[in-house]
Design a protein around this motif. Structure first.
Motif, PDB file in Angstrom:
ATOM      1  N   GLY A 142      52.420 -68.400  42.094  1.00 50.79           N
ATOM      2  CA  GLY A 142      52.403 -68.798  41.083  1.00 50.79           C
ATOM      3  C   GLY A 142      50.583 -70.134  40.990  1.00 50.79           C
ATOM      4  N   ALA A 143      49.859 -70.145  41.943  1.00 49.67           N
ATOM      5  CA  ALA A 143      48.858 -70.882  41.663  1.00 49.67           C
ATOM      6  C   ALA A 143      47.922 -70.292  41.199  1.00 49.67           C
ATOM      7  CB  ALA A 143      48.624 -71.515  43.146  1.00 49.67           C
ATOM      8  N   VAL A 144      47.685 -68.935  41.312  1.00 49.66           N
ATOM      9  CA  VAL A 144      46.816 -68.460  40.645  1.00 49.66           C
ATOM     10  C   VAL A 144      46.667 -68.574  39.064  1.00 49.66           C
ATOM     11  CG1 VAL A 144      45.182 -65.777  40.711  1.00 49.66           C
ATOM     12  CG2 VAL A 144      46.116 -67.000  43.192  1.00 49.66           C
ATOM     13  N   TRP A 145      47.637 -67.620  38.539  1.00 56.28           N
ATOM     14  CA  TRP A 145      48.188 -68.125  37.361  1.00 56.28           C
ATOM     15  C   TRP A 145      48.405 -69.187  36.529  1.00 56.28           C
ATOM     16  CZ3 TRP A 145      53.643 -66.772  35.094  1.00 56.28           C
ATOM     17  CH2 TRP A 145      53.705 -66.370  33.267  1.00 56.28           C
ATOM     18  N   VAL A 146      48.415 -70.038  37.453  1.00 51.23           N
ATOM     19  CA  VAL A 146      48.255 -71.479  36.700  1.00 51.23           C
ATOM     20  C   VAL A 146      46.845 -72.271  36.018  1.00 51.23           C
ATOM     21  CG1 VAL A 146      48.939 -74.260  36.844  1.00 51.23           C
ATOM     22  CG2 VAL A 146      50.414 -72.764  37.542  1.00 51.23           C
ATOM     23  N   GLU A 147      46.086 -72.022  37.509  1.00 53.65           N
ATOM     24  CA  GLU A 147      44.645 -72.038  37.581  1.00 53.65           C
ATOM     25  C   GLU A 147      43.890 -70.646  36.674  1.00 53.65           C
ATOM     26  OE1 GLU A 147      41.081 -72.155  41.164  1.00 53.65           O
ATOM     27  OE2 GLU A 147      42.396 -71.033  41.195  1.00 53.65           O
ATOM     28  N   ARG A 148      44.160 -69.859  36.664  1.00 55.80           N
ATOM     29  CA  ARG A 148      43.234 -68.926  35.039  1.00 55.80           C
ATOM     30  C   ARG A 148      43.735 -69.521  34.200  1.00 55.80           C
ATOM     31  NH1 ARG A 148      44.616 -62.627  38.079  1.00 55.80           N
ATOM     32  NH2 ARG A 148      43.309 -63.273  39.468  1.00 55.80           N
ATOM     33  N   ALA A 149      45.047 -69.861  33.652  1.00 50.88           N
ATOM     34  CA  ALA A 149      45.503 -70.077  32.353  1.00 50.88           C
ATOM     35  C   ALA A 149      44.339 -71.407  32.126  1.00 50.88           C
ATOM     36  CB  ALA A 149      47.237 -70.686  32.697  1.00 50.88           C
ATOM     37  N   LEU A 150      44.377 -72.553  33.016  1.00 53.73           N
ATOM     38  CA  LEU A 150      43.905 -74.048  32.438  1.00 53.73           C
ATOM     39  C   LEU A 150      42.272 -73.739  32.911  1.00 53.73           C
ATOM     40  CD1 LEU A 150      45.305 -75.905  35.463  1.00 53.73           C
ATOM     41  CD2 LEU A 150      45.422 -76.525  32.500  1.00 53.73           C
ATOM     42  N   GLU A 151      41.640 -72.780  33.588  1.00 51.53           N
ATOM     43  CA  GLU A 151      40.442 -72.135  32.921  1.00 51.53           C
ATOM     44  C   GLU A 151      39.757 -71.422  32.319  1.00 51.53           C
ATOM     45  OE1 GLU A 151      38.840 -69.622  36.246  1.00 51.53           O
ATOM     46  OE2 GLU A 151      39.097 -71.939  37.922  1.00 51.53           O
ATOM     47  N   ALA A 152      41.087 -70.338  31.705  1.00 52.42           N
ATOM     48  CA  ALA A 152      40.959 -70.222  30.448  1.00 52.42           C
ATOM     49  C   ALA A 152      40.556 -71.380  29.499  1.00 52.42           C
ATOM     50  CB  ALA A 152      41.867 -69.106  30.095  1.00 52.42           C
ATOM     51  N   ALA A 153      41.702 -72.731  29.300  1.00 53.14           N
ATOM     52  CA  ALA A 153      41.736 -73.563  28.422  1.00 53.14           C
ATOM     53  C   ALA A 153      40.501 -74.510  28.919  1.00 53.14           C
ATOM     54  CB  ALA A 153      42.601 -74.103  28.411  1.00 53.14           C
ATOM     55  N   GLY A 154      39.438 -74.018  29.765  1.00 57.27           N
ATOM     56  CA  GLY A 154      38.532 -74.689  30.199  1.00 57.27           C
ATOM     57  C   GLY A 154      38.807 -76.409  30.838  1.00 57.27           C
ATOM     58  N   ALA A 155      39.622 -76.480  31.492  1.00 57.01           N
ATOM     59  CA  ALA A 155      39.968 -77.062  31.746  1.00 57.01           C
ATOM     60  C   ALA A 155      39.639 -76.700  33.740  1.00 57.01           C
ATOM     61  CB  ALA A 155      41.685 -78.156  32.408  1.00 57.01           C
ATOM     62  N   ARG A 156      39.903 -77.497  34.889  1.00 55.34           N
ATOM     63  CA  ARG A 156      40.176 -77.496  36.229  1.00 55.34           C
ATOM     64  C   ARG A 156      41.408 -77.836  36.757  1.00 55.34           C
ATOM     65  NH1 ARG A 156      35.767 -76.855  39.855  1.00 55.34           N
ATOM     66  NH2 ARG A 156      34.395 -77.396  38.416  1.00 55.34           N
ATOM     67  N   LEU A 157      42.151 -76.976  37.646  1.00 64.43           N
ATOM     68  CA  LEU A 157      43.120 -77.587  38.382  1.00 64.43           C
ATOM     69  C   LEU A 157      42.697 -78.065  39.921  1.00 64.43           C
ATOM     70  CD1 LEU A 157      46.044 -76.647  38.993  1.00 64.43           C
ATOM     71  CD2 LEU A 157      45.304 -74.747  40.597  1.00 64.43           C
ATOM     72  N   LEU A 158      43.794 -79.312  40.024  1.00 68.46           N
ATOM     73  CA  LEU A 158      43.107 -79.783  41.034  1.00 68.46           C
ATOM     74  C   LEU A 158      44.243 -80.301  41.759  1.00 68.46           C
ATOM     75  CD1 LEU A 158      41.740 -83.727  38.835  1.00 68.46           C
ATOM     76  CD2 LEU A 158      40.782 -81.488  40.197  1.00 68.46           C
TER      77      LEU A 158
END
Length: 303
Positions: free
Chosen positions: A217-233
């Motif tokens: 699910g890491a890719v899903w999390v990353e995409r959700a954050l990127e869509a909101a203008g955030a960056r997964l750390l």
């Protein structure tokens, strides 16, 4: 036409690398094959992969938005008392409260460009801080410098109290602290600590059952954050179908707990008055942005 030769084409591009697994060019985000030290690098770009080849001089800054302000630690304090991290500061640290120039890179990050000439105000403000005085009677101090002074006073008070704060949490108070000094800073920090404690008591405890990095699910999390203008750390599995997510947004670092399947927020990591479960990971950054704009942000989870 044989498209295979284009797929294997290698291009050279000078880009700033801030850390992490990616680097941003003008029109796309590239995966870094082997992360180098933060800095300006000449990358070999093949497809969506960038490989650092050699250090390089900064380039391509002239056409980017210019941001001016005053230095507080590693942040540029600009209009509205906004304190943003500045990346790639010089090895020789500029003097405290220096007037800085930075450029906003394509991903929104501020990149150091240079130090402007000082006036009398910067030296006066340094002296006031050293002597433990306030700016209540000091005139002709730019608003960004006055705010940087307020942040510095809060920083000293927080260190003495053993407390932590982030810039957005105290932004609405820095000008008052600049005039009220250490006593005003200490009073505000104690109030902030009290509000955090009340929130933590009201939240159900989540006990970690594993420390492994979450892969599923890491890719899903990353995409959700990127869509909101955030960056997964970072991510960390907690068991019970929950995931701890660390992400960067608006120059700050946030830690939230979400349900793995739905990305519904369990603990936002900020005070939402018990409404955490009404938010998803994708909508959380907009909630944070609104809290920052209204000077009501209280961060309840720290690393």
């Amino acid at each position: 036409m044989d498209y295979r030769k284009f797929l294997g084409k290698v291009e050279s591009e000078v880009l700033p690398y801030f850390g992490g697994a990616s680097v941003d060019a003008a029109s796309r985000r590239l995966r870094v094959s082997t992360p180098p030290a933060p800095g300006w690098w000449r990358f070999d770009v093949q497809g969506r992969t960038a490989t650092a080849r050699e250090p390089a001089e900064p380039t391509g800054l002239d056409g980017l938005p210019l941001v001016r302000g005053h230095l507080w630690g590693t942040r540029l304090v600009r209009e509205g008392a906004v304190a943003e991290p500045v990346q790639l500061l010089p090895e020789e640290e500029p003097p405290r409260f220096s007037p800085l120039r930075a450029r906003r890179w394509h991903d929104g990050t501020l990149v150091f460009e240079g130090v402007d000439f000082e006036g009398e105000a910067e030296g006066t403000v340094r002296l006031m801080l050293e002597e433990g005085r306030t700016l209540v009677e000091v005139k002709a101090v730019p608003a960004s410098l006055r705010a940087a002074f307020g942040y510095a006073v809060l920083e000293g008070a927080a260190r003495a109290l053993g407390l932590r704060f982030s810039a957005p949490e105290v932004r609405g108070q820095v000008l008052a602290v600049a005039e009220g000094g250490h006593a005003a800073a200490e009073a505000w920090l104690r109030a902030l600590a009290t509000e955090r404690a009340a929130h933590v008591r009201a939240q159900p405890r989540v006990q970690p059952r594993a420390l492994e990095r979450q892969a599923q699910g890491a890719v899903w999390v990353e995409r959700a954050l990127e869509a909101a203008g955030a960056r997964l750390l970072d991510t960390r599995r907690l068991g019970n179908g929950r995931l701890e997510v660390t992400f960067g947004f608006m120059g700050e670092r946030f830690i939230s707990i979400v349900e793995v399947g739905s990305l519904q927020v369990v603990d936002a990591g900020i005070c939402l008055a018990g409404s955490d479960r009404q938010v998803t990971l994708e909508s959380l950054p907009s909630v944070i942005r609104e809290a920052i704009r209204n000077d009501v942000l209280v961060i309840t989870r720290h690393a």
